[in-house]
Design a protein around this motif. Sequence first.
Motif, PDB file in Angstrom:
ATOM      1  N   GLU A  41       0.858  -1.185   0.000  1.00 11.06           N
ATOM      2  CA  GLU A  41       0.000   0.000   0.000  1.00 11.06           C
ATOM      3  C   GLU A  41       0.898   1.240   0.000  1.00 11.06           C
ATOM      4  O   GLU A  41       1.714   1.418   0.899  1.00 11.06           O
ATOM      5  CB  GLU A  41      -0.893   0.025   1.239  1.00 11.06           C
ATOM      6  N   PRO A  42       0.745   2.085  -0.998  1.00 11.93           N
ATOM      7  CA  PRO A  42       1.589   3.285  -1.040  1.00 11.93           C
ATOM      8  C   PRO A  42       1.156   4.286   0.031  1.00 11.93           C
ATOM      9  O   PRO A  42       0.078   4.177   0.600  1.00 11.93           O
ATOM     10  CB  PRO A  42       1.339   3.835  -2.442  1.00 11.93           C
ATOM     11  N   ASP A  43       2.040   5.248   0.284  1.00  8.69           N
ATOM     12  CA  ASP A  43       1.722   6.291   1.260  1.00  8.69           C
ATOM     13  C   ASP A  43       0.444   7.014   0.841  1.00  8.69           C
ATOM     14  O   ASP A  43       0.228   7.310  -0.339  1.00  8.69           O
ATOM     15  CB  ASP A  43       2.875   7.294   1.374  1.00  8.69           C
ATOM     16  N   GLY A  44      -0.385   7.290   1.814  1.00  8.29           N
ATOM     17  CA  GLY A  44      -1.637   7.989   1.549  1.00  8.29           C
ATOM     18  C   GLY A  44      -2.788   7.055   1.234  1.00  8.29           C
ATOM     19  O   GLY A  44      -3.931   7.482   1.175  1.00  8.29           O
ATOM     20  N   THR A  45      -2.518   5.783   1.006  1.00  8.32           N
ATOM     21  CA  THR A  45      -3.569   4.802   0.723  1.00  8.32           C
ATOM     22  C   THR A  45      -3.341   3.605   1.627  1.00  8.32           C
ATOM     23  O   THR A  45      -2.716   2.633   1.226  1.00  8.32           O
ATOM     24  CB  THR A  45      -3.531   4.357  -0.752  1.00  8.32           C
ATOM     25  N   HIS A  46      -3.815   3.706   2.848  1.00  5.28           N
ATOM     26  CA  HIS A  46      -3.622   2.630   3.814  1.00  5.28           C
ATOM     27  C   HIS A  46      -4.981   2.116   4.274  1.00  5.28           C
ATOM     28  O   HIS A  46      -5.907   2.887   4.505  1.00  5.28           O
ATOM     29  CB  HIS A  46      -2.850   3.126   5.025  1.00  5.28           C
ATOM     30  N   SER A  47      -5.061   0.795   4.428  1.00  4.94           N
ATOM     31  CA  SER A  47      -6.261   0.192   5.004  1.00  4.94           C
ATOM     32  C   SER A  47      -6.139   0.241   6.527  1.00  4.94           C
ATOM     33  O   SER A  47      -5.135   0.700   7.070  1.00  4.94           O
ATOM     34  CB  SER A  47      -6.417  -1.241   4.508  1.00  4.94           C
ATOM     35  N   PHE A  48      -7.156  -0.271   7.198  1.00  2.00           N
ATOM     36  CA  PHE A  48      -7.085  -0.325   8.662  1.00  2.00           C
ATOM     37  C   PHE A  48      -5.926  -1.224   9.078  1.00  2.00           C
ATOM     38  O   PHE A  48      -5.614  -2.218   8.412  1.00  2.00           O
ATOM     39  CB  PHE A  48      -8.394  -0.874   9.240  1.00  2.00           C
ATOM     40  N   ASP A  49      -5.283  -0.899  10.190  1.00  3.79           N
ATOM     41  CA  ASP A  49      -4.134  -1.681  10.673  1.00  3.79           C
ATOM     42  C   ASP A  49      -4.523  -3.125  10.925  1.00  3.79           C
ATOM     43  O   ASP A  49      -3.755  -4.048  10.628  1.00  3.79           O
ATOM     44  CB  ASP A  49      -3.567  -1.053  11.948  1.00  3.79           C
ATOM     45  N   GLY A  50      -5.695  -3.350  11.494  1.00  5.91           N
ATOM     46  CA  GLY A  50      -6.155  -4.718  11.763  1.00  5.91           C
ATOM     47  C   GLY A  50      -6.325  -5.523  10.481  1.00  5.91           C
ATOM     48  O   GLY A  50      -5.974  -6.711  10.415  1.00  5.91           O
ATOM     49  N   ILE A  51      -6.864  -4.873   9.446  1.00  7.77           N
ATOM     50  CA  ILE A  51      -7.031  -5.538   8.141  1.00  7.77           C
ATOM     51  C   ILE A  51      -5.667  -5.864   7.551  1.00  7.77           C
ATOM     52  O   ILE A  51      -5.444  -6.947   7.006  1.00  7.77           O
ATOM     53  CB  ILE A  51      -7.839  -4.640   7.174  1.00  7.77           C
ATOM     54  N   TRP A  52      -4.733  -4.928   7.650  1.00  8.43           N
ATOM     55  CA  TRP A  52      -3.381  -5.135   7.114  1.00  8.43           C
ATOM     56  C   TRP A  52      -2.693  -6.304   7.823  1.00  8.43           C
ATOM     57  O   TRP A  52      -2.111  -7.165   7.181  1.00  8.43           O
ATOM     58  CB  TRP A  52      -2.588  -3.847   7.253  1.00  8.43           C
ATOM     59  N   LYS A  53      -2.811  -6.349   9.149  1.00  8.95           N
ATOM     60  CA  LYS A  53      -2.208  -7.448   9.916  1.00  8.95           C
ATOM     61  C   LYS A  53      -2.879  -8.771   9.583  1.00  8.95           C
ATOM     62  O   LYS A  53      -2.209  -9.799   9.410  1.00  8.95           O
ATOM     63  CB  LYS A  53      -2.300  -7.171  11.414  1.00  8.95           C
ATOM     64  N   ALA A  54      -4.219  -8.766   9.493  1.00  6.51           N
ATOM     65  CA  ALA A  54      -4.944 -10.005   9.172  1.00  6.51           C
ATOM     66  C   ALA A  54      -4.601 -10.475   7.763  1.00  6.51           C
ATOM     67  O   ALA A  54      -4.463 -11.687   7.515  1.00  6.51           O
ATOM     68  CB  ALA A  54      -6.446  -9.781   9.320  1.00  6.51           C
ATOM     69  N   SER A  55      -4.481  -9.536   6.831  1.00  2.70           N
ATOM     70  CA  SER A  55      -4.107  -9.893   5.457  1.00  2.70           C
ATOM     71  C   SER A  55      -2.710 -10.505   5.420  1.00  2.70           C
ATOM     72  O   SER A  55      -2.469 -11.507   4.737  1.00  2.70           O
ATOM     73  CB  SER A  55      -4.145  -8.658   4.558  1.00  2.70           C
ATOM     74  N   PHE A  56      -1.785  -9.897   6.155  1.00  5.94           N
ATOM     75  CA  PHE A  56      -0.422 -10.427   6.228  1.00  5.94           C
ATOM     76  C   PHE A  56      -0.427 -11.849   6.787  1.00  5.94           C
ATOM     77  O   PHE A  56       0.179 -12.764   6.224  1.00  5.94           O
ATOM     78  CB  PHE A  56       0.453  -9.517   7.094  1.00  5.94           C
ATOM     79  N   THR A  57      -1.134 -12.038   7.907  1.00  2.00           N
ATOM     80  CA  THR A  57      -1.182 -13.355   8.540  1.00  2.00           C
ATOM     81  C   THR A  57      -1.852 -14.368   7.617  1.00  2.00           C
ATOM     82  O   THR A  57      -1.366 -15.499   7.465  1.00  2.00           O
ATOM     83  CB  THR A  57      -1.931 -13.277   9.887  1.00  2.00           C
ATOM     84  N   THR A  58      -2.967 -13.986   6.990  1.00  2.00           N
ATOM     85  CA  THR A  58      -3.676 -14.892   6.086  1.00  2.00           C
ATOM     86  C   THR A  58      -2.783 -15.291   4.913  1.00  2.00           C
ATOM     87  O   THR A  58      -2.692 -16.479   4.568  1.00  2.00           O
ATOM     88  CB  THR A  58      -4.966 -14.226   5.563  1.00  2.00           C
ATOM     89  N   PHE A  59      -2.130 -14.331   4.305  1.00  2.00           N
ATOM     90  CA  PHE A  59      -1.245 -14.619   3.178  1.00  2.00           C
ATOM     91  C   PHE A  59      -0.128 -15.574   3.597  1.00  2.00           C
ATOM     92  O   PHE A  59       0.112 -16.594   2.951  1.00  2.00           O
ATOM     93  CB  PHE A  59      -0.638 -13.310   2.637  1.00  2.00           C
ATOM     94  N   THR A  60       0.546 -15.247   4.682  1.00  2.57           N
ATOM     95  CA  THR A  60       1.705 -16.023   5.121  1.00  2.57           C
ATOM     96  C   THR A  60       1.307 -17.439   5.514  1.00  2.57           C
ATOM     97  O   THR A  60       1.939 -18.414   5.092  1.00  2.57           O
ATOM     98  CB  THR A  60       2.405 -15.307   6.293  1.00  2.57           C
ATOM     99  N   VAL A  61       0.266 -17.573   6.316  1.00  4.94           N
ATOM    100  CA  VAL A  61      -0.153 -18.896   6.787  1.00  4.94           C
ATOM    101  C   VAL A  61      -0.701 -19.727   5.629  1.00  4.94           C
ATOM    102  O   VAL A  61      -0.411 -20.919   5.521  1.00  4.94           O
ATOM    103  CB  VAL A  61      -1.179 -18.752   7.939  1.00  4.94           C
ATOM    104  N   THR A  62      -1.484 -19.096   4.760  1.00  2.00           N
ATOM    105  CA  THR A  62      -2.031 -19.828   3.610  1.00  2.00           C
ATOM    106  C   THR A  62      -0.916 -20.329   2.706  1.00  2.00           C
ATOM    107  O   THR A  62      -0.923 -21.486   2.267  1.00  2.00           O
ATOM    108  CB  THR A  62      -2.994 -18.924   2.809  1.00  2.00           C
ATOM    109  N   LYS A  63       0.034 -19.466   2.415  1.00  2.00           N
ATOM    110  CA  LYS A  63       1.166 -19.875   1.568  1.00  2.00           C
ATOM    111  C   LYS A  63       1.932 -21.022   2.207  1.00  2.00           C
ATOM    112  O   LYS A  63       2.264 -22.013   1.547  1.00  2.00           O
ATOM    113  CB  LYS A  63       2.091 -18.679   1.325  1.00  2.00           C
TER     114      LYS A  63
END
Length: 178
Positions: free
Chosen positions: A74-96
């Motif tokens: 996500e570039p500067d100025g376009t950020h999702s909620f921190d919780g969504i970002w963390k959940a997305s990171f965890t989902t991506f990593t664990v799924t992979k």
Amino acid sequence: MSGSQYVDSEGLLYTAPVREQGNIYKPHNKSMAEELNEKTMHDVHTKEIDLVSRDPKRLNDDVVKIDFEDVIAEPDGTHSFDGIWKASFTTFTVTKYWFYRLLSAIFGIPLALIWGIYFAILSFLHIWAVVPCIRSYLIEIQCISRVYSICIHTFCDPLFEAIGKMFSTIRATVRKEI
């Protein structure tokens, strides 16, 4: 030379000669027996594999080292909620991680079998067909090249020398006319 000692009928002490290295199939000395055991222990098919460093030759460094940041950013100025970002990171990593393990469990052994057969066939063809054909060709072409070389030196060399001598007497001059 070393060996066991024995006493003959006259009471003289003799040493029976025994080869230091012994028979290669039944070694007499302990060091040779240990050496043979070490050779059999270091067999390539039964070698111990490294479960920590599974890519020691770095075959897949540029291919599969893909992390979350390499795919989603996500570039500067376009950020999702921190919780969504963390959940997305965890989902991506664990799924992979787990999907790779699942695919490895399902297809790893069959593909290892297929690749083992493929490389066995490739090795067999290389050892028993390709290299002997190339060696045979090189042996045959060497004989042909000698005959060809003799023909060239016999027939072409005198012809080219004669033509060279004929054209060596030609002189060219350049004049500028006004």
